[in-house]
Design an enzyme around this catalytic site. Structure first.
Site, PDB file in Angstrom:
ATOM      1  N   ASN A   8       0.869  -1.185   0.000  1.00  0.00           N
ATOM      2  CA  ASN A   8       0.000   0.000   0.000  1.00  0.00           C
ATOM      3  C   ASN A   8       0.902   1.231   0.000  1.00  0.00           C
ATOM      4  OD1 ASN A   8      -1.793   2.057   0.489  1.00  0.00           O
ATOM      5  ND2 ASN A   8      -2.207   1.481   2.619  1.00  0.00           N
ATOM      6  N   LYS A  24       0.104   4.249  -0.272  1.00  0.00           N
ATOM      7  CA  LYS A  24      -0.548   5.432   0.316  1.00  0.00           C
ATOM      8  C   LYS A  24      -0.360   6.642  -0.613  1.00  0.00           C
ATOM      9  CE  LYS A  24       0.457   3.516   4.800  1.00  0.00           C
ATOM     10  NZ  LYS A  24       0.239   3.637   6.215  1.00  0.00           N
ATOM     11  N   HIS A  82      -9.387   0.898   5.063  1.00  0.00           N
ATOM     12  CA  HIS A  82      -8.107   1.132   5.740  1.00  0.00           C
ATOM     13  C   HIS A  82      -8.333   2.091   6.915  1.00  0.00           C
ATOM     14  CE1 HIS A  82      -3.994   2.401   6.469  1.00  0.00           C
ATOM     15  NE2 HIS A  82      -3.613   1.330   5.813  1.00  0.00           N
ATOM     16  N   GLU A  94      -6.726   4.521   7.932  1.00  0.00           N
ATOM     17  CA  GLU A  94      -6.539   5.947   7.617  1.00  0.00           C
ATOM     18  C   GLU A  94      -7.783   6.523   6.942  1.00  0.00           C
ATOM     19  OE1 GLU A  94      -2.838   5.481   5.528  1.00  0.00           O
ATOM     20  OE2 GLU A  94      -1.862   4.936   7.414  1.00  0.00           O
ATOM     21  N   GLU A  96      -5.175  -5.261  10.741  1.00  0.00           N
ATOM     22  CA  GLU A  96      -4.218  -4.169  10.883  1.00  0.00           C
ATOM     23  C   GLU A  96      -4.485  -3.412  12.180  1.00  0.00           C
ATOM     24  OE1 GLU A  96      -2.256  -2.968   7.005  1.00  0.00           O
ATOM     25  OE2 GLU A  96      -3.977  -1.665   7.258  1.00  0.00           O
ATOM     26  N   GLY A 118       2.392   2.260  10.658  1.00  0.00           N
ATOM     27  CA  GLY A 118       3.295   3.395  10.480  1.00  0.00           C
ATOM     28  C   GLY A 118       3.999   3.827  11.757  1.00  0.00           C
ATOM     29  N   SER A 123       3.588  -2.099  10.287  1.00  0.00           N
ATOM     30  CA  SER A 123       5.043  -2.052  10.479  1.00  0.00           C
ATOM     31  C   SER A 123       5.738  -3.362  10.136  1.00  0.00           C
ATOM     32  CB  SER A 123       5.375  -1.611  11.920  1.00  0.00           C
ATOM     33  OG  SER A 123       4.888  -0.304  12.151  1.00  0.00           O
TER      34      SER A 123
HETATM   35  C1  PEP Z   1      -0.647   0.077   5.908  1.00  0.00           C
HETATM   36  O1  PEP Z   1      -0.650   1.169   5.412  1.00  0.00           O
HETATM   37  O2  PEP Z   1      -1.584  -0.693   5.671  1.00  0.00           O
HETATM   38  C2  PEP Z   1       0.458  -0.316   6.769  1.00  0.00           C
HETATM   39  C3  PEP Z   1       0.408  -1.476   7.353  1.00  0.00           C
HETATM   40  O3  PEP Z   1       1.478   0.582   6.911  1.00  0.00           O
HETATM   41  P1  PEP Z   1       2.913   0.291   7.571  1.00  0.00           P
HETATM   42  O4  PEP Z   1       3.429  -0.998   6.999  1.00  0.00           O
HETATM   43  O5  PEP Z   1       3.762   1.453   7.192  1.00  0.00           O
HETATM   44  O6  PEP Z   1       2.709   0.180   9.046  1.00  0.00           O
END
Ligand code: PEP
Length: 260
Positions: free
Chosen positions: A9, A11, A94, A96, A166, A172, A212
């Site tokens: 992803n 973003k 997601h 976000e 998630e 992040g 992460s």
């Molecule tokens: C994500 O955006 O779905 C995500 C898991 O980000 P990150 O790997 O940076 O934590």
């Protein structure tokens, strides 16, 4: 046997030239039929991505979609448009989108239905906040998000969805769930699905972990019996890091995972 799926992803990152360079690098390093590998660039790079990835095993996905196929929805992208540009996947719900754009379980439900209606494979994200985990509400939150998203869905619709657990506190932040925490949540999600849709669908459901994920922690997460892949944010922006996560998934596949 569930086929692992690693998705990147991106973003709101990378201009067109940078995106093209990364796509060429991924095409050179991440081709495989053993697992599914998917990239989700920003909308502005999708057309270029479809050209660069044409004929490769890498799948293309959008990061979001509107629930309507067309109409007066300024700024939105429809499932028809995603299909038209060459997407097979789309990320739905997601955290976000939930946090910054106010997406509710009802909106996510509509988006999920729209993706399914237009033959896109939704990568549907669920997960608890730090506060919810500390209050021991993780399973309650997952149950609410699953029930809301799958409301009125037929069992065979549920079967077409990829789920991504998630935890919001891991996205992040550099703090990933431990393999035990991930396994516990994934097992809970699978059991919920078995109850909702029956064992054949629940047991076959692919559930990614996201939050992460890096080359350093990917193997230990992917070795868990109910962790069937990863949704990768930050580490998907560098071909070496994303390639190393794909390789970790291939190594785990070759070595086999322990049964639960
Ligand atoms: C994500 O955006 O779905 C995500 C898991 O980000 P990150 O790997 O940076 O934590």
């Amino acid at each position: 046997m569930r086929k692992a799926i690693i998705a990147g992803n991106w973003k709101m990152h990378l201009g067109l030239r940078e995106a093209e360079a990364l796509l060429h690098a991924l095409r050179a390093s991440c081709e495989t039929d053993v697992i599914d590998v998917v990239v989700c660039p920003p909308f502005t790079a999708l057309a270029a991505a479809a050209k660069i990835l044409a004929g490769s095993s890498l799948g293309l996905g959008g990061q979001d979609l509107c629930w309507e196929p067309q109409g007066a929805f300024t700024g939105a992208i429809s499932p028809v448009m995603l299909r038209d540009v060459g997407c097979r996947y789309v990320i739905v719900g997601h955290s976000e989108r939930r946090t910054h754009f106010g997406e509710t379980d009802e909106i996510i439900h509509r988006k999920l239905r729209a993706a399914l209606a237009h033959e896109l494979i939704p990568i549907m994200c669920i997960g608890e906040t730090r506060q919810e985990r500390e209050q021991r509400k993780t399973f309650e939150v997952l149950t609410r998000q699953l029930a809301g998203a799958f409301r009125d869905c037929e069992r065979w619709d549920c079967a077409r969805v990829v789920l991504a657990y998630e935890p919001v506190w891991a996205i992040g932040t550099g703090t990933h769930a431990t393999p035990e925490q991930a396994q516990e949540a994934h097992q809970f999600i699978r059991q919920w699905l078995v109850k909702r849709c029956g064992a054949p669908i629940g047991d076959a459901k692919r559930i990614q972990y996201g939050g992460s994920v890096t080359p350093a922690n990917a193997a230990s997460l992917l070795q868990q019996p109910d962790v069937d892949g990863a949704l990768v944010g930050g580490a998907s922006l560098k071909s070496e890091a994303f390639g190393a996560i794909v390789k970790a998934a291939l190594d785990v596949k070759a070595a086999g995972r322990p049964a639960r």
